[in-house]
Design a protein around this motif. Sequence first.
Motif, PDB file in Angstrom:
ATOM      1  N   ARG A   1      35.599  24.975  50.675  1.00  0.00           N
ATOM      2  CA  ARG A   1      36.720  25.490  51.467  1.00  0.00           C
ATOM      3  C   ARG A   1      36.527  25.237  52.952  1.00  0.00           C
ATOM      4  O   ARG A   1      37.487  25.010  53.681  1.00  0.00           O
ATOM      5  CB  ARG A   1      36.891  26.993  51.232  1.00  0.00           C
ATOM      6  CG  ARG A   1      37.493  27.319  49.902  1.00  0.00           C
ATOM      7  CD  ARG A   1      37.646  28.806  49.739  1.00  0.00           C
ATOM      8  NE  ARG A   1      38.257  29.122  48.456  1.00  0.00           N
ATOM      9  CZ  ARG A   1      38.332  30.331  47.940  1.00  0.00           C
ATOM     10  NH1 ARG A   1      37.844  31.364  48.616  1.00  0.00           N
ATOM     11  NH2 ARG A   1      38.894  30.519  46.771  1.00  0.00           N
TER      12      ARG A   1
ATOM     13  N   THR B   1      39.271  36.075  48.896  1.00  0.00           N
ATOM     14  CA  THR B   1      40.644  36.140  49.386  1.00  0.00           C
ATOM     15  C   THR B   1      41.525  36.842  48.350  1.00  0.00           C
ATOM     16  O   THR B   1      41.141  36.962  47.176  1.00  0.00           O
ATOM     17  CB  THR B   1      41.203  34.729  49.630  1.00  0.00           C
ATOM     18  OG1 THR B   1      41.322  34.050  48.371  1.00  0.00           O
ATOM     19  CG2 THR B   1      40.312  33.932  50.577  1.00  0.00           C
ATOM     20  N   PRO B   2      42.718  37.279  48.751  1.00  0.00           N
ATOM     21  CA  PRO B   2      43.653  37.857  47.770  1.00  0.00           C
ATOM     22  C   PRO B   2      43.975  36.868  46.636  1.00  0.00           C
ATOM     23  O   PRO B   2      44.135  37.285  45.482  1.00  0.00           O
ATOM     24  CB  PRO B   2      44.889  38.166  48.603  1.00  0.00           C
ATOM     25  CG  PRO B   2      44.360  38.393  49.980  1.00  0.00           C
ATOM     26  CD  PRO B   2      43.220  37.411  50.124  1.00  0.00           C
ATOM     27  N   ASN B   3      44.042  35.592  46.945  1.00  0.00           N
ATOM     28  CA  ASN B   3      44.280  34.603  45.890  1.00  0.00           C
ATOM     29  C   ASN B   3      43.124  34.541  44.900  1.00  0.00           C
ATOM     30  O   ASN B   3      43.325  34.292  43.710  1.00  0.00           O
ATOM     31  CB  ASN B   3      44.525  33.216  46.488  1.00  0.00           C
ATOM     32  CG  ASN B   3      45.917  33.061  47.041  1.00  0.00           C
ATOM     33  OD1 ASN B   3      46.824  33.830  46.717  1.00  0.00           O
ATOM     34  ND2 ASN B   3      46.096  32.065  47.887  1.00  0.00           N
ATOM     35  N   ASP B   4      41.893  34.756  45.374  1.00  0.00           N
ATOM     36  CA  ASP B   4      40.734  34.791  44.482  1.00  0.00           C
ATOM     37  C   ASP B   4      40.853  35.954  43.501  1.00  0.00           C
ATOM     38  O   ASP B   4      40.571  35.814  42.312  1.00  0.00           O
ATOM     39  CB  ASP B   4      39.432  34.931  45.275  1.00  0.00           C
ATOM     40  CG  ASP B   4      39.116  33.728  46.131  1.00  0.00           C
ATOM     41  OD1 ASP B   4      39.500  32.606  45.759  1.00  0.00           O
ATOM     42  OD2 ASP B   4      38.480  33.925  47.184  1.00  0.00           O
TER      43      ASP B   4
ATOM     44  N   PHE C   1      43.625  37.475  42.576  1.00  0.00           N
ATOM     45  CA  PHE C   1      44.726  37.160  41.670  1.00  0.00           C
ATOM     46  C   PHE C   1      44.270  36.188  40.582  1.00  0.00           C
ATOM     47  O   PHE C   1      44.517  36.407  39.393  1.00  0.00           O
ATOM     48  CB  PHE C   1      45.902  36.567  42.456  1.00  0.00           C
ATOM     49  CG  PHE C   1      47.024  36.087  41.589  1.00  0.00           C
ATOM     50  CD1 PHE C   1      47.871  36.995  40.962  1.00  0.00           C
ATOM     51  CD2 PHE C   1      47.237  34.735  41.389  1.00  0.00           C
ATOM     52  CE1 PHE C   1      48.904  36.561  40.151  1.00  0.00           C
ATOM     53  CE2 PHE C   1      48.263  34.285  40.587  1.00  0.00           C
ATOM     54  CZ  PHE C   1      49.108  35.199  39.959  1.00  0.00           C
ATOM     55  N   ALA C   2      43.597  35.103  40.971  1.00  0.00           N
ATOM     56  CA  ALA C   2      43.128  34.105  40.010  1.00  0.00           C
ATOM     57  C   ALA C   2      42.153  34.722  39.013  1.00  0.00           C
ATOM     58  O   ALA C   2      42.194  34.407  37.818  1.00  0.00           O
ATOM     59  CB  ALA C   2      42.472  32.942  40.749  1.00  0.00           C
ATOM     60  N   HIS C   3      41.296  35.605  39.492  1.00  0.00           N
ATOM     61  CA  HIS C   3      40.355  36.275  38.598  1.00  0.00           C
ATOM     62  C   HIS C   3      41.101  37.067  37.530  1.00  0.00           C
ATOM     63  O   HIS C   3      40.777  36.992  36.339  1.00  0.00           O
ATOM     64  CB  HIS C   3      39.424  37.192  39.390  1.00  0.00           C
ATOM     65  CG  HIS C   3      38.594  38.077  38.507  1.00  0.00           C
ATOM     66  ND1 HIS C   3      37.515  37.598  37.789  1.00  0.00           N
ATOM     67  CD2 HIS C   3      38.698  39.390  38.194  1.00  0.00           C
ATOM     68  CE1 HIS C   3      36.990  38.584  37.082  1.00  0.00           C
ATOM     69  NE2 HIS C   3      37.689  39.681  37.315  1.00  0.00           N
ATOM     70  N   HIS C   4      42.115  37.825  37.942  1.00  0.00           N
ATOM     71  CA  HIS C   4      42.855  38.637  36.983  1.00  0.00           C
ATOM     72  C   HIS C   4      43.666  37.780  36.012  1.00  0.00           C
ATOM     73  O   HIS C   4      43.749  38.097  34.824  1.00  0.00           O
ATOM     74  CB  HIS C   4      43.757  39.632  37.705  1.00  0.00           C
ATOM     75  CG  HIS C   4      42.987  40.736  38.358  1.00  0.00           C
ATOM     76  ND1 HIS C   4      42.137  41.577  37.673  1.00  0.00           N
ATOM     77  CD2 HIS C   4      42.919  41.126  39.657  1.00  0.00           C
ATOM     78  CE1 HIS C   4      41.588  42.438  38.496  1.00  0.00           C
ATOM     79  NE2 HIS C   4      42.039  42.184  39.714  1.00  0.00           N
TER      80      HIS C   4
END
Length: 84
Positions: free
Chosen positions: A62, A31-34, A36-39
């Motif tokens: 999930r 997901t886009p949140n994944d 973001f969290a990775h970065h």
Amino acid sequence: MPDQRSATKPHYTAGVIQRLATANNVAVVVTPNDVFAHHVTRLSGDDVNFDPIEKTIVALQRAGILDRVQAVRLQARYLRESRP
């Protein structure tokens, strides 16, 4: 008496995780949140990279197949088997 952990096949838990995902039609979806969290973790110097099996555990959680405690225990079991 031999240690029971040594009697477990090295990739047994990985197979259990994969079969659980297949039986429940669960797939890993980034997901886009994944992203973001990775970065965020990478930039903070705490870069953690899950392998495909660990990502499957997250997907199972999930999807509601595993609760948090079950996911953590399954990951710990998987890591014990897969790491030297």
